[in-house]
Design an enzyme around this catalytic site. Structure first.
Site, PDB file in Angstrom:
ATOM      1  CG  ASP A 166      -1.992   0.955   1.275  1.00  0.00           C
ATOM      2  OD1 ASP A 166      -2.364   1.438   0.197  1.00  0.00           O
ATOM      3  OD2 ASP A 166      -2.525   1.227   2.376  1.00  0.00           O
ATOM      4  CG  ASP A 191       0.554   7.683  -3.586  1.00  0.00           C
ATOM      5  OD1 ASP A 191       0.448   8.501  -4.533  1.00  0.00           O
ATOM      6  OD2 ASP A 191       0.083   7.891  -2.458  1.00  0.00           O
ATOM      7  CD  GLU A 242      -3.667   8.183  -4.789  1.00  0.00           C
ATOM      8  OE1 GLU A 242      -3.336   7.164  -4.164  1.00  0.00           O
ATOM      9  OE2 GLU A 242      -4.108   9.211  -4.228  1.00  0.00           O
ATOM     10  CG  HIS A 291      -5.584   8.334   3.362  1.00  0.00           C
ATOM     11  ND1 HIS A 291      -4.793   8.951   2.430  1.00  0.00           N
ATOM     12  CD2 HIS A 291      -5.826   7.090   2.876  1.00  0.00           C
ATOM     13  CE1 HIS A 291      -4.564   8.117   1.422  1.00  0.00           C
ATOM     14  NE2 HIS A 291      -5.179   6.988   1.668  1.00  0.00           N
ATOM     15  CG  HIS A 321      -6.135   4.597  -1.587  1.00  0.00           C
ATOM     16  ND1 HIS A 321      -4.992   4.258  -0.929  1.00  0.00           N
ATOM     17  CD2 HIS A 321      -6.068   3.995  -2.797  1.00  0.00           C
ATOM     18  CE1 HIS A 321      -4.253   3.497  -1.712  1.00  0.00           C
ATOM     19  NE2 HIS A 321      -4.878   3.321  -2.861  1.00  0.00           N
ATOM     20  CB  ALA A 336     -13.169   3.517   1.139  1.00  0.00           C
ATOM     21  CB  SER A 337     -12.669   3.751   7.207  1.00  0.00           C
ATOM     22  OG  SER A 337     -11.747   2.680   7.233  1.00  0.00           O
ATOM     23  CG  ASP A 348      -5.525   0.954   7.996  1.00  0.00           C
ATOM     24  OD1 ASP A 348      -5.727   0.260   9.018  1.00  0.00           O
ATOM     25  OD2 ASP A 348      -4.409   1.442   7.745  1.00  0.00           O
TER      26      ASP A 348
HETATM   27 ZN    ZN Z   1      -4.430   4.989   0.958  1.00  0.00          ZN
END
Ligand code: ZN
Length: 332
Positions: A102, A124, A154, A198, A234, A236-237, A279
Site C-alpha cells: 500500500d 503512489d 494513483e 484517509h 482509498h 474508504a472507512s 484501514d
Molecule cells: Zn491509501
C-alpha cells in the site's frame, strides 16, 4: 538487522500461494462488487481478515503499508502473510488472496516487495507533477509485469493523514488525464480521488453539516474515458459511529470524526470500483473493544484477554463489510 539478510534470493508470490489482482478485478468488474483491501500490522488483525474472508467466501487483498513494514519488520510481515496462507489451506477451501504493498513511494521499495513475494504493489507518486508520476509508475510496471505482479497507480490527491501519506487538501482526479496515464504507464488499476479521505477525521464539519457526497460525476467521467478499467478507492472507512461511541464511553476522546457513508461505498462497488481500502475502521474496532475490556475488567493483564475479544469483533466487522458494503461475500 534486516539488511544483513542476503537479498540475492528472491521468492515469487506464486510459491507462497498468492494471486495477483488481475482475475480478482475482472470478476469484480463483471459482477458489480469490490474486493476488500484490508491493512494489517499485527497477528490479530491478520487472523481476523483471513477468518472473516474465508467465512464469507470473499477474495481478499492483504495490504501492507510502509508504516506497517517499519512497525512489524518487513521480513516478519511477509512470513506472517505466508503463514496466513498456510493456515487458510489447512482450514480448507482457501479464498484467493493477494499480498499488496500500500502506498509504495519509491521504485526501490516496490522492487524489494516484488522480489519478496508480493503479488501486487501500489506506486503512489500522485503528489508529484504528472509527468514524474507517469514516469515512476511506468518504471515500476516495467519491473513488475515480467514477474506477473500487478501495479496500482494513483491520480489525484486525497486529503487526510494515513501514516506516511498526508495532505492538507484534496485534489480531485482530472478525468482528462486518466486515459493518457493508463496508456503511458501500463498500470493494472488506478486509485482516484473523488472525495474519500484517509484517517478517522475525514471532513471538518461545522455543527449540523453533513458529509459531502462522493463525486460520482467524476467517477462516471473516468469510466467513460477508460471503460472496464479497475478503479480503486482509498480512505474508504465509514468511521463506524457505534465504535466511536464505545471508545468515548470507555475513556477515549475522539471528537469530530467522520467517514464515508456505507451506502455510497455500496454504490461505488457496483461501478468500475473494484478495490476498496479499509484501514481506519479496523483500528477503531480494536481500540473500542480493548478500551471496554480495560474499563470493565481493570485487573486484566493477559493480552490474550483483550486482543482476543478485539479480534472477534474485527471478524464480525469485516464480514459485515464483505456482505453488505462491498458485495464481495459468496464470490469464491
Ligand atoms: Zn491509501
Amino acid at each position: 538487522m534486516a539488511n544483513t539478510v542476503a537479498s540475492d534470493k528472491t521468492v515469487s508470490y506464486r510459491e507462497l500461494g498468492f494471486v495477483n489482482t488481475r482475475e480478482m478485478f475482472q470478476d469484480a468488474m463483471k459482477n458489480g462488487y469490490a474486493v476488500p483491501a484490508y491493512n494489517f500490522n499485527n497477528m490479530e488483525q491478520l487472523q481476523a481478515i483471513i477468518t472473516a474472508c474465508q467465512k464469507s467466501r470473499s477474495p481478499v487483498i492483504l495490504q501492507v503499508s510502509k508504516g506497517a513494514r517499519d512497525y512489524a519488520n518487513p521480513t516478519l510481515l511477509r512470513w506472517m502473510a505466508r503463514g496466513a496462507m498456510e493456515m487458510m489451506k489447512e482450514l480448507g477451501r482457501p479464498v484467493p488472496a493477494a499480498l499488496h504493498l500500500d502506498h509504495g513511494d519509491s521504485f526501490e521499495l516496490c522492487r524489494s516487495c516484488i522480489d519478496n513475494g508480493f503479488s501486487s504493489v501500489m506506486i503512489d507518486a500522485s503528489a508529484k507533477p504528472y509527468a514524474e508520476n507517469a514516469a515512476l509508475t511506468k518504471q515500476v510496471v516495467d519491473y513488475a509485469h515480467p514477474r506477473d505482479v500487478t501495479v496500482e497507480g494513483e491520480l489525484g490527491v486525497l486529503a487526510g493523514i494515513e501514516e506516511h501519506v498526508s495532505s492538507e487538501k484534496s485534489h480531485y482526479t482530472d478525468p482528462a488525464d486518466v486515459e493518457d496515464f493508463v496508456k503511458k504507464t501500463g498500470v493494472d488499476s488506478l486509485a482516484i480521488s473523488i472525495g474519500t479521505s484517509h484517517g478517522a477525521y475525514k471532513f471538518k464539519l461545522k455543527p449540523g453539516e453533513k458529509v459531502p457526497p462522493l463525486r460520482f460525476d467524476i467517477l462516471a467521467e473516468v469510466e467513460k474515458r477508460i471503460p472496464g478499467f479497475p478503479i480503486v478507492l482509498h480512505g474508504a472507512s465509514s468511521v463506524l459511529q457505534g465504535y466511536i461511541a464505545m471508545i468515548n464511553r470507555f475513556g477515549g476522546k475522539m471528537e469530530g470524526t467522520a467517514g464515508i457513508p456505507e451506502e455510497q461505498l455500496r454504490r461505488a462497488a457496483k461501478s468500475a470500483v473494484c478495490k476498496i481500502n479499509i484501514d481506519s475502521d479496523g483500528r477503531l474496532v480494536m481500540t473500542a473493544v480493548i478500551r471496554k475490556v480495560f474499563a470493565e475488567k481493570p485487573g486484566e493483564f493477559d493480552p490474550r484477554k483483550y486482543l482476543g475479544p478485539a479480534r472477534e469483533e474485527l471478524v464480525k466487522m469485516y464480514m459485515e463489510k464483505n456482505e453488505t458494503v462491498l458485495g464481495s461475500a459468496g464470490r469464491c
